[in-house]
Write a protein that holds these residues in place. Structure first.
Motif, PDB file in Angstrom:
ATOM      1  N   ALA A  48       0.852  -1.182   0.000  1.00 57.18           N
ATOM      2  CA  ALA A  48       0.000   0.000   0.000  1.00 57.18           C
ATOM      3  C   ALA A  48       0.892   1.238   0.000  1.00 57.18           C
ATOM      4  O   ALA A  48       1.929   1.253   0.634  1.00 57.18           O
ATOM      5  N   PRO A  49       0.484   2.286  -0.716  1.00 56.43           N
ATOM      6  CA  PRO A  49       1.261   3.526  -0.675  1.00 56.43           C
ATOM      7  C   PRO A  49       1.194   4.167   0.718  1.00 56.43           C
ATOM      8  O   PRO A  49       0.371   3.783   1.534  1.00 56.43           O
ATOM      9  N   SER A  50       2.053   5.122   0.964  1.00 52.70           N
ATOM     10  CA  SER A  50       2.004   5.803   2.259  1.00 52.70           C
ATOM     11  C   SER A  50       1.085   7.019   2.165  1.00 52.70           C
ATOM     12  O   SER A  50       0.800   7.541   1.092  1.00 52.70           O
ATOM     13  N   VAL A  51       0.629   7.434   3.327  1.00 49.66           N
ATOM     14  CA  VAL A  51      -0.273   8.579   3.442  1.00 49.66           C
ATOM     15  C   VAL A  51       0.305   9.805   2.725  1.00 49.66           C
ATOM     16  O   VAL A  51      -0.405  10.535   2.030  1.00 49.66           O
ATOM     17  N   ARG A  52       1.615  10.002   2.871  1.00 47.53           N
ATOM     18  CA  ARG A  52       2.300  11.145   2.235  1.00 47.53           C
ATOM     19  C   ARG A  52       1.969  11.276   0.747  1.00 47.53           C
ATOM     20  O   ARG A  52       1.800  12.379   0.239  1.00 47.53           O
ATOM     21  N   GLU A  53       1.838  10.124   0.082  1.00 48.40           N
ATOM     22  CA  GLU A  53       1.641  10.145  -1.365  1.00 48.40           C
ATOM     23  C   GLU A  53       0.271  10.651  -1.812  1.00 48.40           C
ATOM     24  O   GLU A  53       0.108  11.072  -2.950  1.00 48.40           O
ATOM     25  N   ILE A  54      -0.696  10.583  -0.932  1.00 47.52           N
ATOM     26  CA  ILE A  54      -2.039  11.017  -1.372  1.00 47.52           C
ATOM     27  C   ILE A  54      -2.676  12.096  -0.501  1.00 47.52           C
ATOM     28  O   ILE A  54      -3.756  12.575  -0.795  1.00 47.52           O
ATOM     29  N   MET A  55      -1.992  12.498   0.586  1.00 50.02           N
ATOM     30  CA  MET A  55      -2.605  13.494   1.481  1.00 50.02           C
ATOM     31  C   MET A  55      -2.655  14.881   0.831  1.00 50.02           C
ATOM     32  O   MET A  55      -1.918  15.171  -0.103  1.00 50.02           O
ATOM     33  N   ASN A  56      -3.558  15.705   1.323  1.00 49.79           N
ATOM     34  CA  ASN A  56      -3.611  17.098   0.896  1.00 49.79           C
ATOM     35  C   ASN A  56      -2.705  17.901   1.813  1.00 49.79           C
ATOM     36  O   ASN A  56      -2.802  17.780   3.033  1.00 49.79           O
ATOM     37  N   THR A  57      -1.856  18.728   1.218  1.00 49.59           N
ATOM     38  CA  THR A  57      -0.939  19.494   2.074  1.00 49.59           C
ATOM     39  C   THR A  57      -1.414  20.931   2.278  1.00 49.59           C
ATOM     40  O   THR A  57      -0.948  21.629   3.156  1.00 49.59           O
ATOM     41  N   LYS A  58      -2.348  21.347   1.436  1.00 50.61           N
ATOM     42  CA  LYS A  58      -2.923  22.694   1.625  1.00 50.61           C
ATOM     43  C   LYS A  58      -4.163  22.527   2.487  1.00 50.61           C
ATOM     44  O   LYS A  58      -5.242  22.173   1.995  1.00 50.61           O
ATOM     45  N   VAL A  59      -4.031  22.752   3.775  1.00 45.80           N
ATOM     46  CA  VAL A  59      -5.152  22.496   4.669  1.00 45.80           C
ATOM     47  C   VAL A  59      -5.582  23.779   5.370  1.00 45.80           C
ATOM     48  O   VAL A  59      -4.766  24.486   5.947  1.00 45.80           O
ATOM     49  N   THR A  60      -6.858  24.078   5.278  1.00 50.82           N
ATOM     50  CA  THR A  60      -7.384  25.221   6.017  1.00 50.82           C
ATOM     51  C   THR A  60      -7.538  24.808   7.475  1.00 50.82           C
ATOM     52  O   THR A  60      -8.073  23.742   7.759  1.00 50.82           O
ATOM     53  N   CYS A  61      -7.058  25.630   8.405  1.00 45.32           N
ATOM     54  CA  CYS A  61      -7.267  25.301   9.810  1.00 45.32           C
ATOM     55  C   CYS A  61      -7.861  26.477  10.546  1.00 45.32           C
ATOM     56  O   CYS A  61      -8.134  27.527   9.957  1.00 45.32           O
ATOM     57  N   ILE A  62      -8.083  26.293  11.810  1.00 42.61           N
ATOM     58  CA  ILE A  62      -8.737  27.319  12.635  1.00 42.61           C
ATOM     59  C   ILE A  62      -8.170  27.255  14.058  1.00 42.61           C
ATOM     60  O   ILE A  62      -7.552  26.259  14.431  1.00 42.61           O
ATOM     61  N   LYS A  63      -8.367  28.319  14.808  1.00 45.11           N
ATOM     62  CA  LYS A  63      -7.935  28.339  16.218  1.00 45.11           C
ATOM     63  C   LYS A  63      -9.166  28.118  17.098  1.00 45.11           C
ATOM     64  O   LYS A  63     -10.280  28.496  16.705  1.00 45.11           O
ATOM     65  N   GLU A  64      -8.958  27.583  18.303  1.00 47.38           N
ATOM     66  CA  GLU A  64     -10.130  27.222  19.107  1.00 47.38           C
ATOM     67  C   GLU A  64     -10.946  28.397  19.630  1.00 47.38           C
ATOM     68  O   GLU A  64     -12.108  28.249  19.963  1.00 47.38           O
ATOM     69  N   GLU A  65     -10.326  29.574  19.681  1.00 47.19           N
ATOM     70  CA  GLU A  65     -11.075  30.738  20.190  1.00 47.19           C
ATOM     71  C   GLU A  65     -11.870  31.458  19.099  1.00 47.19           C
ATOM     72  O   GLU A  65     -12.603  32.403  19.371  1.00 47.19           O
ATOM     73  N   GLU A  66     -11.751  30.970  17.852  1.00 55.68           N
ATOM     74  CA  GLU A  66     -12.513  31.620  16.774  1.00 55.68           C
ATOM     75  C   GLU A  66     -14.002  31.266  16.849  1.00 55.68           C
ATOM     76  O   GLU A  66     -14.379  30.264  17.446  1.00 55.68           O
TER      77      GLU A  66
END
Ligand SMILES: C[S@@+](CC[C@H](N)C(=O)[O-])C[C@H]1O[C@@H](n2cnc3c(N)ncnc32)[C@H](O)[C@@H]1O
Lengths: 138, 138
Positions: B12-30
């Motif tokens: 099986a390929p590794s997660v690195r090969e298919i993961m999305n690297t541009k990820v929108t995130c947020i902070k908990e106080e938002e």
């Protein structure tokens, strides 16, 4: 449920073999809040919207519920936020075709409809992931 | 270590090969509304919640946003609705293990974290479905 696509043959299984047949649905005139409650109660992200004949007329997901949060009170019923052009699959379609539909449309589930357009099940990306994990596991 | 070149392609390929690297995130106080806006803007269902060091402290999804609709105004910030026990994967994990994590926990995405617990990407059930579709296609 027992699927072992690799050992028996190289052909992809059909949607019928892995779809969920117990599907919670909703009517388009129901309140958004009712849809949100059903989604939380059944721990699902997708509710096919059906009419009185059991035909699929839309789909409302937790993604669409977020619209209600952003727009605040402008929308009240499912018809206001649901997607109307529903991408579907059929029980006899091969799962690789279904996987491609998910990818191409950036969606995570397909209502499964029979020849009359009636809801027969739901196929989610998680179901596909399951099958996929098993293939490499054995 | 002995590598069998014939076997190589079946791993099986590794997660690195298919993961999305541009990820929108947020902070908990938002605000929850800000989270809902980001989810809609980026057409995603998952926002990893990170702290000031970039470490993953939670995840908030469109599913969690639905809670805000049901409970109405009782919650205001991301910390009120996010999941705190985040199930994650790492770039070097095999995709079949990641697929199993999704299935076992009935979730549709895993934040990918590096050795320091910092966010490195996101792996969704749709990404797995993609890979899966391709395997049968070729
Ligand atoms: C474009 S996706 C983006 C978010 C994410 N990728 C997901 O799978 O939900 C979200 C939108 O797709 C719609 N949608 C989900 N499944 C669908 C389907 N089978 N046919 C048509 N629209 C669908 C939802 O109603 C929602 O408005």
């Amino acid at each position: 449920l027992s699927v072992n696509p690799m050992r028996e043959s190289k052909r992809a299984p059909s949607v019928r073999e892995i779809m969920n047949t117990k599907v919670t649905c909703i009517k388009e005139e129901e309140e958004i809040k009712t849809a949100a409650k059903k989604l939380l109660r059944d721990e699902t992200n997708h509710l096919p919207v059906i009419n009185n004949e059991g035909k699929v007329v839309g789909i409302v997901t937790t993604y669409d519920i977020s619209k209600a949060v952003v727009r605040e009170n402008k929308q009240n019923i499912v018809a206001d936020i649901m997607s109307k052009n529903v991408i579907t699959t059929s029980p006899d379609e091969a799962v690789d075709i279904a996987a491609m539909k998910l990818e191409r449309n950036n969606i995570s589930a397909l209502p499964v409809v029979d020849k009359e357009g009636k809801l027969a099940g739901l196929l989610s990306a998680i179901d596909l992931g399951k099958l996929f994990g098993r293939r490499w596991m054995k």
